[in-house]
Structure formats: structure tokens, C-alpha cells
Design an enzyme around this catalytic site. Structure first.
Site, PDB file in Angstrom:
ATOM      1  N   LYS A 196       0.857  -1.184   0.000  1.00  0.00           N
ATOM      2  CA  LYS A 196       0.000   0.000   0.000  1.00  0.00           C
ATOM      3  C   LYS A 196       0.892   1.233   0.000  1.00  0.00           C
ATOM      4  CE  LYS A 196      -3.736   2.346   2.480  1.00  0.00           C
ATOM      5  NZ  LYS A 196      -4.649   2.289   3.638  1.00  0.00           N
ATOM      6  N   LYS A 254      -2.119  -1.508  -3.762  1.00  0.00           N
ATOM      7  CA  LYS A 254      -2.992  -0.330  -3.735  1.00  0.00           C
ATOM      8  C   LYS A 254      -2.131   0.917  -3.854  1.00  0.00           C
ATOM      9  CE  LYS A 254      -6.487   1.969  -0.869  1.00  0.00           C
ATOM     10  NZ  LYS A 254      -7.185   1.986   0.431  1.00  0.00           N
TER      11      LYS A 254
END
Length: 329
Positions: A196, A254
Site C-alpha cells: 500500500k 494499492k
């Protein structure tokens, strides 16, 4: 003289193009993010995410049933917590009758076979908008991981099939896995946000949950001390492999579109399913461009989704999930 093999023969018409298409999109590819709020009869459009809504529990039930009818079988729950319940330790996250816990039960009561994944992070519950406990201007790692473990148990007790730690604290996957095992939740899965990145694409999401970091002295102004530097590639592989070693069942990259090189790198290295989150900023950009008439919404949407799957995504978390499935059906 032309070669005997002409590649354009396989592009002559839609029938042949469909027959030889390598990447096929279906409802089974999608994980649907859902935003939940307190109240009754609330379907509140998010200004920076046109045609996407926050739902109160009574209307969440109907939304889940509609998703199931469309063939969408998995949801990822997020909650917007009232300010008066926020503190520095995420106390409300452990409330067995909290909004997340009630949301899980609502989905399961409405549609028992729906796969329910839950966001595990402190930012919706934090007075400071961070994914961890703050002390002396620092985000505490180990203390935060302990709270995330308790939160995960609470979600499992409410009926969650998977917990999805989105915080990027070191060692939290092992802490959560051991806690779940100790409490007998051996079948509760973990989808880890393994890679992320500290991205500028999260703005509309933070508007949706009112979870942006606050601008105060001695409080980190961003999440760069725990989310990844977007300039890094090999770090993503290390993070992902560590999470798998600690017990992650699914790993996630992400954001999506700017990180498809990372998706392919990870897909080539690991033997667990890889999820990709097509984030709020990616959604908002296309909506804004389409509204201006600068892009053809559905065509670009499908191209983006196909690119994410082509890069190696087994699961796509996307705010376009319903739009895509309606279009392809």
C-alpha cells in the site's frame, strides 16, 4: 510478398475477437467496497465520488441484495465513525455493538452467502486520522498491531469471513493470525494490504470516511512513515513475501493503475491470490473527465478494469463494480 501469417485475421470482427480474447471480465472478479454510516434511511452521495454512496444499515441490506442479484458475491466494509467516538486508541473499534460489527451482521442477515471482508485500521476511529496510535509525534507500531489484533477478533465474532488490514504496520499479519488462531477462528482469512503506497489518489476516500490526517503540531501530516514510497519497486515484493510468511491468504496492491508494474512483479513471485484496489482518486478522475465530455466513460472504465486483470489481478476492489457488471451482462 506478404507473410503467410496475418495477425489481423484474428481481429476481423467482434465474433473472432471475442473467441480469442485472453482476458475476460466477469462478476467473480470483483470485491465491492461499501461505506456505512449511522442513521436511518441514509443514502448519502459522496461529493467527490459521483454516484457512490454511504448507506445506513437499513438501506445497506437492500444494496447487498442487489449486488448478489448482479452476481457480485464479495463486499469490503468501511465505516464512517461519528467524531464523538474517535480517540487516539481506537477504542470504538473494539465495541462489540459498534457500527462495523452491526454492519457485518446486517450483510450476513440479508445475504448469508455474501463474502464479507472488513477494513482493519484505526484511521476511521482515530481523532488524528492516522492508522495507528500516536505518541510523541510518532505512529506506534507494536501497540497499534495489538489493537488491530483485537479488532480482527471482534470482526470475526460478528461474522466476517476475512479481515483486511490496511494499516501497513510491521508484523501485524502475524499478530492478527496468531490472535485469530488462539480464539478458534482458524477459517477466518486475512487479505493483507501488502503493498500500500503513500499515494495522492486517496483523497475522495478520506472525504467519504472523514479520515484524513489532521493538521496539528506534533502530529504527522501524512502517512509516509508507514505507507510505502511510490518510487519503490523491490520493497513491494519484500513486504508481500513477509506478509505471506506471516499468514496472509490474499495480498493486495494499492492503488491500481499507476502500480500495474508492481502487480505483475508480485504475481510472478507469489503463489497466493493477488488483489488490486482501484482507488477513489482513479474513480473520481474518470467520472470528472466523462462529465466534461473528455472521455467515453464506459469504454475507458472497461479498458482500465481489463488492464488491471491483465496485469495479474485475481481480485479487483473497485467502485466501478456494479457499473461493469451491468454493462457486461
Amino acid at each position: 510478398m506478404f507473410p503467410l501469417r496475418r495477425n489481423r485475421r484474428l481481429r476481423t470482427n467482434e465474433a473472432i475477437r471475442s473467441l480469442v480474447r485472453e482476458t475476460i471480465i466477469s462478476p467473480n472478479d470483483f470485491l465491492v467496497p461499501l461505506f456505512v454510516v449511522e442513521g436511518k434511511g441514509v443514502k448519502d452521495e459522496i461529493p467527490s465520488m459521483p454516484n457512490y454512496f454511504r448507506y445506513s444499515l437499513d438501506l445497506l441490506e437492500g444494496e447487498v441484495k442487489e449486488l448478489w442479484k448482479l452476481g457480485l458475491k464479495s463486499v469490503l466494509l468501511f465505516v464512517k465513525v461519528p467524531d464523538n467516538l474517535k480517540d487516539n486508541k481506537g477504542t470504538e473499534a473494539l465495541n462489540s455493538n459498534g457500527l462495523m460489527q452491526r454492519a457485518i451482521k446486517t450483510v450476513k442477515n440479508a445475504c448469508p452467502d455474501m463474502l464479507v471482508m472488513t477494513d482493519v485500521a484505526l484511521d476511521p476511529y482515530s481523532a488524528y486520522g492516522h492508522d495507528g496510535i500516536i505518541e510523541n509525534g510518532q505512529v506506534l507500531n507494536d501497540e497499534t498491531a495489538n489493537v488491530l489484533s483485537e479488532m480482527s477478533i471482534s470482526h470475526a465474532q460478528a461474522g466476517a469471513n476475512f479481515v483486511a488490514p490496511s494499516d501497513m504496520m510491521d508484523g501485524r499479519i502475524l499478530a492478527i493470525r496468531e490472535a485469530l488462531e488462539d480464539e478458534g477462528f482458524i477459517n477466518t482469512g486475512i487479505m493483507s494490504y501488502s503493498a500500500k503506497y503513500a499515494s495522492a489518489f486517496y483523497g475522495p476516500f478520506r472525504d467519504a470516511l472523514d479520515s484524513a490526517p489532521v493538521d496539528l503540531i506534533d502530529i504527522p501530516k501524512d502517512k509516509k512513515t508507514y505507507q510505502m514510497d511510490y518510487a519503490n519497486r523491490f520493497e513491494a515484493i519484500r513486504e508481500t513475501e513477509m506478509d505471506i510468511d506471516e499468514g496472509a491468504d490474499i495480498v493486495m496492491v494499492k492503488p491500481g493503475l499507476c502500480y500495474l508494474d508492481i502487480v505483475r512483479e508480485i504475481k510472478n513471485e507469489v503463489d497466493v491470490p493477488v488483489a488490486v484496489y482501484q482507488v477513489s482518486g482513479e474513480y473520481a478522475m474518470l467520472k470528472a473527465a466523462a462529465e466534461k465530455g473528455w472521455l467515453e466513460h464506459d469504454a475507458v472504465m472497461m479498458e482500465q478494469i481489463t488492464a488491471i486483470k491483465r496485469a495479474g489481478a485475481d481480485i479487483i476492489a473497485s467502485y466501478f463494480s456494479k457499473d461493469v457488471v451491468k454493462l457486461i451482462s
